[in-house]
Write a protein that holds these residues in place. Structure first.
Motif, PDB file in Angstrom:
ATOM      1  N   TYR A 210      16.662 -40.454   4.811  1.00 48.64           N
ATOM      2  CA  TYR A 210      17.281 -41.594   4.109  1.00 48.64           C
ATOM      3  C   TYR A 210      18.124 -41.121   2.921  1.00 48.64           C
ATOM      4  O   TYR A 210      19.183 -41.683   2.642  1.00 48.64           O
ATOM      5  CB  TYR A 210      16.225 -42.591   3.633  1.00 48.64           C
ATOM      6  CG  TYR A 210      15.452 -43.216   4.778  1.00 48.64           C
ATOM      7  CD1 TYR A 210      16.114 -43.815   5.854  1.00 48.64           C
ATOM      8  CD2 TYR A 210      14.066 -43.206   4.786  1.00 48.64           C
ATOM      9  CE1 TYR A 210      15.408 -44.371   6.901  1.00 48.64           C
ATOM     10  CE2 TYR A 210      13.348 -43.762   5.841  1.00 48.64           C
ATOM     11  CZ  TYR A 210      14.030 -44.338   6.894  1.00 48.64           C
ATOM     12  OH  TYR A 210      13.330 -44.875   7.926  1.00 48.64           O
ATOM     13  N   ALA A 211      17.661 -40.085   2.247  1.00 50.11           N
ATOM     14  CA  ALA A 211      18.422 -39.558   1.108  1.00 50.11           C
ATOM     15  C   ALA A 211      19.762 -39.004   1.595  1.00 50.11           C
ATOM     16  O   ALA A 211      20.815 -39.265   0.999  1.00 50.11           O
ATOM     17  CB  ALA A 211      17.624 -38.476   0.393  1.00 50.11           C
ATOM     18  N   GLU A 212      19.741 -38.299   2.707  1.00 50.00           N
ATOM     19  CA  GLU A 212      20.993 -37.766   3.258  1.00 50.00           C
ATOM     20  C   GLU A 212      21.873 -38.907   3.767  1.00 50.00           C
ATOM     21  O   GLU A 212      23.095 -38.869   3.640  1.00 50.00           O
ATOM     22  CB  GLU A 212      20.687 -36.780   4.406  1.00 50.00           C
ATOM     23  CG  GLU A 212      20.043 -35.486   3.931  1.00 50.00           C
ATOM     24  CD  GLU A 212      19.803 -34.496   5.071  1.00 50.00           C
ATOM     25  OE1 GLU A 212      20.389 -34.662   6.167  1.00 50.00           O
ATOM     26  OE2 GLU A 212      19.022 -33.548   4.859  1.00 50.00           O
ATOM     27  N   TRP A 213      21.243 -39.946   4.347  1.00 47.49           N
ATOM     28  CA  TRP A 213      21.990 -41.092   4.874  1.00 47.49           C
ATOM     29  C   TRP A 213      22.822 -41.733   3.764  1.00 47.49           C
ATOM     30  O   TRP A 213      23.938 -42.178   3.972  1.00 47.49           O
ATOM     31  CB  TRP A 213      21.010 -42.119   5.460  1.00 47.49           C
ATOM     32  CG  TRP A 213      21.656 -43.200   6.260  1.00 47.49           C
ATOM     33  CD1 TRP A 213      22.076 -44.419   5.777  1.00 47.49           C
ATOM     34  CD2 TRP A 213      21.980 -43.178   7.659  1.00 47.49           C
ATOM     35  NE1 TRP A 213      22.623 -45.151   6.805  1.00 47.49           N
ATOM     36  CE2 TRP A 213      22.581 -44.411   7.962  1.00 47.49           C
ATOM     37  CE3 TRP A 213      21.808 -42.218   8.670  1.00 47.49           C
ATOM     38  CZ2 TRP A 213      23.022 -44.728   9.259  1.00 47.49           C
ATOM     39  CZ3 TRP A 213      22.237 -42.525   9.954  1.00 47.49           C
ATOM     40  CH2 TRP A 213      22.841 -43.773  10.228  1.00 47.49           C
ATOM     41  N   GLU A 214      22.235 -41.765   2.567  1.00 45.04           N
ATOM     42  CA  GLU A 214      22.908 -42.365   1.415  1.00 45.04           C
ATOM     43  C   GLU A 214      23.770 -41.349   0.669  1.00 45.04           C
ATOM     44  O   GLU A 214      24.310 -41.648  -0.396  1.00 45.04           O
ATOM     45  CB  GLU A 214      21.885 -42.963   0.445  1.00 45.04           C
ATOM     46  CG  GLU A 214      21.038 -44.081   1.037  1.00 45.04           C
ATOM     47  CD  GLU A 214      21.872 -45.280   1.523  1.00 45.04           C
ATOM     48  OE1 GLU A 214      23.002 -45.469   1.021  1.00 45.04           O
ATOM     49  OE2 GLU A 214      21.403 -45.990   2.438  1.00 45.04           O
ATOM     50  N   GLY A 215      23.862 -40.145   1.190  1.00 45.92           N
ATOM     51  CA  GLY A 215      24.645 -39.101   0.541  1.00 45.92           C
ATOM     52  C   GLY A 215      24.088 -38.659  -0.784  1.00 45.92           C
ATOM     53  O   GLY A 215      24.817 -38.229  -1.686  1.00 45.92           O
ATOM     54  N   GLN A 216      22.761 -38.780  -0.930  1.00 45.98           N
ATOM     55  CA  GLN A 216      22.158 -38.494  -2.236  1.00 45.98           C
ATOM     56  C   GLN A 216      21.636 -37.072  -2.389  1.00 45.98           C
ATOM     57  O   GLN A 216      21.260 -36.683  -3.487  1.00 45.98           O
ATOM     58  CB  GLN A 216      20.991 -39.469  -2.483  1.00 45.98           C
ATOM     59  CG  GLN A 216      21.475 -40.884  -2.761  1.00 45.98           C
ATOM     60  CD  GLN A 216      20.322 -41.883  -2.677  1.00 45.98           C
ATOM     61  OE1 GLN A 216      19.235 -41.548  -2.237  1.00 45.98           O
ATOM     62  NE2 GLN A 216      20.597 -43.114  -3.084  1.00 45.98           N
ATOM     63  N   ARG A 217      21.498 -36.347  -1.281  1.00 45.04           N
ATOM     64  CA  ARG A 217      20.943 -34.984  -1.433  1.00 45.04           C
ATOM     65  C   ARG A 217      21.804 -33.994  -0.699  1.00 45.04           C
ATOM     66  O   ARG A 217      22.394 -34.351   0.331  1.00 45.04           O
ATOM     67  CB  ARG A 217      19.536 -34.913  -0.843  1.00 45.04           C
ATOM     68  CG  ARG A 217      18.475 -34.984  -1.895  1.00 45.04           C
ATOM     69  CD  ARG A 217      17.095 -34.783  -1.257  1.00 45.04           C
ATOM     70  NE  ARG A 217      16.230 -35.867  -1.638  1.00 45.04           N
ATOM     71  CZ  ARG A 217      15.073 -36.155  -1.028  1.00 45.04           C
ATOM     72  NH1 ARG A 217      14.693 -35.458   0.015  1.00 45.04           N
ATOM     73  NH2 ARG A 217      14.314 -37.145  -1.456  1.00 45.04           N
TER      74      ARG A 217
END
Ligand code: ADP
Ligand code: NI
Length: 217
Positions: A210-217
């Motif tokens: 989910y973090a990658e999905w949101e471009g956060q990590r």
């Protein structure tokens, strides 16, 4: 030793029969379930021969690929065990385990709960979770042309068996509909311990996803 001889004959039969099987139920799935069965069986009071033969034969004819007929697998296993002269009292236990093992026939519905069934069912469920379980889920999803994830399609936690089979939901939903529920359905203490570790790994994986999905990590 009879045990070793039966096991190697059964391995040969299963490898031949499953040549060309799809990824989630190929020989390597059987081999993993067999190895995990050995790990759990070492810590549970079970008949090792019954448990290992059942592990090796549990997916010999998946009902999904035989028009929903769930007697093909047990019949095939029974005929094979007779052909290599496994005594009837052992073969009968193995065949019963193959009948009882599927996810849909969950713990509460099975009439003949035995320690050997408990062990093999745990080993089969363990192969659906953790790193291998994640790989199998996305492989299955790809085969069915499912999306990886779609935030607008929530998981359906109350599917009946028919809806479950027909579902076209994204693969991430399968984690909530099945994979994350498995740790609470384990039968043995050692199986549960392994499941808890694999479960934490899936939770960590989903957090990263989910973090990658949101471009956060
Ligand atoms: P099993 O052989 O463990 O009874 P299935 O035949 O239902 O399970 O599924 C085989 C593999 O494919 C398992 O790893 C399972 O989690 C996965 N799988 C089954 N249904 C789905 C689905 N709807 N989406 C993603 N993976 C699935
Ligand atoms: Ni299996």
């Amino acid at each position: 030793m009879k045990h070793d001889q039966w096991i190697s004959q059964t391995i040969e039969f299963v490898r031949e029969t499953l040549a060309g099987a799809e990824g989630g139920h190929d020989w390597f799935h059987i081999e993993r379930v067999w190895k995990t069965t050995q790990t759990i069986a070492a810590q549970e009071p079970v008949d090792r021969t019954v448990a290992e033969l059942a592990a090796l034969l549990h997916d010999i004819a998946d009902a999904k690929f035989h028009g929903g007929n769930d007697e093909v697998g047990p019949a095939k296993a029974g005929a094979f065990l007779a052909s290599i002269d496994v005594p009837v009292h052992i073969a009968a236990q193995v065949v019963q385990i193959i009948r009882d093992i599927s996810f849909k026939g969950g713990r509460h519905e099975v009439q003949h709960r035995t320690p050997e069934l408990d062990v093999v069912q745990d080993a089969d469920r363990l192969d659906a979770i953790g790193a291998i379980g994640i790989a199998r889920a996305f492989s299955f999803g790809g085969y069915k042309q499912r999306a990886l994830y779609d935030p607008s399609v929530p998981p359906d936690m109350h599917m009946d068996a028919a809806t479950y089979r027909k579902s076209t939901a994204p693969t991430i939903n399968h984690f909530y509909e099945k994979l994350l529920l498995l740790k609470d359905r384990m039968n043995t203490v050692s199986g549960r311990k392994m499941a808890e570790q694999r479960h934490r790994f899936m939770e960590q994986y989903l957090g990263q996803f989910y973090a990658e999905w949101e471009g956060q990590r």
